[in-house]
Motif scaffolding. Sequence first.
Motif, PDB file in Angstrom:
ATOM      1  N   VAL A  73       9.023  -6.070  -6.528  1.00  0.00           N
ATOM      2  CA  VAL A  73       8.323  -4.740  -5.771  1.00  0.00           C
ATOM      3  C   VAL A  73       8.603  -3.640  -6.391  1.00  0.00           C
ATOM      4  N   THR A 108       4.556  -6.588  -5.503  1.00  0.00           N
ATOM      5  CA  THR A 108       3.743  -5.533  -4.502  1.00  0.00           C
ATOM      6  C   THR A 108       3.945  -3.755  -5.836  1.00  0.00           C
ATOM      7  N   ARG A 167      -3.842   0.147   1.214  1.00  0.00           N
ATOM      8  CA  ARG A 167      -4.379  -1.375   0.153  1.00  0.00           C
ATOM      9  C   ARG A 167      -5.398  -0.357  -0.964  1.00  0.00           C
ATOM     10  N   GLN A 187       9.403  -5.300   2.253  1.00  0.00           N
ATOM     11  CA  GLN A 187       8.723  -5.853   1.672  1.00  0.00           C
ATOM     12  C   GLN A 187       8.943  -7.522   1.388  1.00  0.00           C
ATOM     13  N   TYR A 194       1.165  -7.791   0.821  1.00  0.00           N
ATOM     14  CA  TYR A 194       0.877  -6.733   0.511  1.00  0.00           C
ATOM     15  C   TYR A 194       1.214  -7.153  -0.800  1.00  0.00           C
ATOM     16  N   LEU A 195       0.907  -8.859  -0.764  1.00  0.00           N
ATOM     17  CA  LEU A 195       1.023  -9.393  -2.173  1.00  0.00           C
ATOM     18  C   LEU A 195       0.090  -9.408  -3.178  1.00  0.00           C
ATOM     19  N   LYS A 196       0.589  -8.933  -4.915  1.00  0.00           N
ATOM     20  CA  LYS A 196      -0.350  -9.034  -5.161  1.00  0.00           C
ATOM     21  C   LYS A 196      -1.241  -7.369  -5.197  1.00  0.00           C
ATOM     22  N   SER A 197      -0.871  -6.627  -4.861  1.00  0.00           N
ATOM     23  CA  SER A 197      -1.300  -5.362  -4.003  1.00  0.00           C
ATOM     24  C   SER A 197      -0.876  -3.882  -4.496  1.00  0.00           C
ATOM     25  N   ARG A 198      -1.656  -3.183  -5.310  1.00  0.00           N
ATOM     26  CA  ARG A 198      -0.725  -1.860  -4.873  1.00  0.00           C
ATOM     27  C   ARG A 198      -1.180  -0.834  -3.625  1.00  0.00           C
TER      28      ARG A 198
END
Length: 206
Positions: A99, A149, A169, A191, A197-201
């Motif tokens: 994170v 994340t 997101r 997180q 919110y994996l692989k997300s901004r």
Amino acid sequence: MRILILGMTGRVGSEIAKLALEDKHQVTALVRTPEKITSKDENLSVIKGDVTIKEDVERAMKDADAVISALNTDGGETLTESMPLIIEAMKAEGIKRIVTIGTAGILNSRVEDDVLRYQSSESKRKLTRAAEEHHKTYELLEASELDWTVVCPTYLPDGEAAGMYREKRNYLPEGGKKITVGDTAEFAYKQLDSDEYLKSRIGIAY
């Protein structure tokens, strides 16, 4: 959980460490100036080193289950120099979860298609160097196989966590103007126990 925190001497990093230690996690901090850390918690290990030095990153990464990076740009290229080393060391140790604290500038623009906020008229900043560093770091994470994340706060005044904020997101919540250090740290810390919110901004603001 054994958590490696990078940037613990900063405002957000120190608050994340406090939350993790309160929950009795094993925390390791890699810092250039250990004397800045006053906590004497028995679950805290402080390693003197530099995130831009491969051997230091590898040493700090040993036995970690997850990584939280609250590093800032330091006015230079700390982020882009350190992230390839972090990714490589995580891969070598079999660690998947990271994170990081980014900036709202690297979220998608609401007013211009196919550009980020710092590249658009949505941003009021005249200097974009820090956002460019965060952008490159985000691209490195995106290209990796890690479960990342990137938490993207807007204006970040000091203040305790209120626990009441909005999140979205890839975008800054509409009309969002600020969020405190406390709430940013709390959201980022949470997180670690979430795969929402994996692989997300994620943009966060009041």
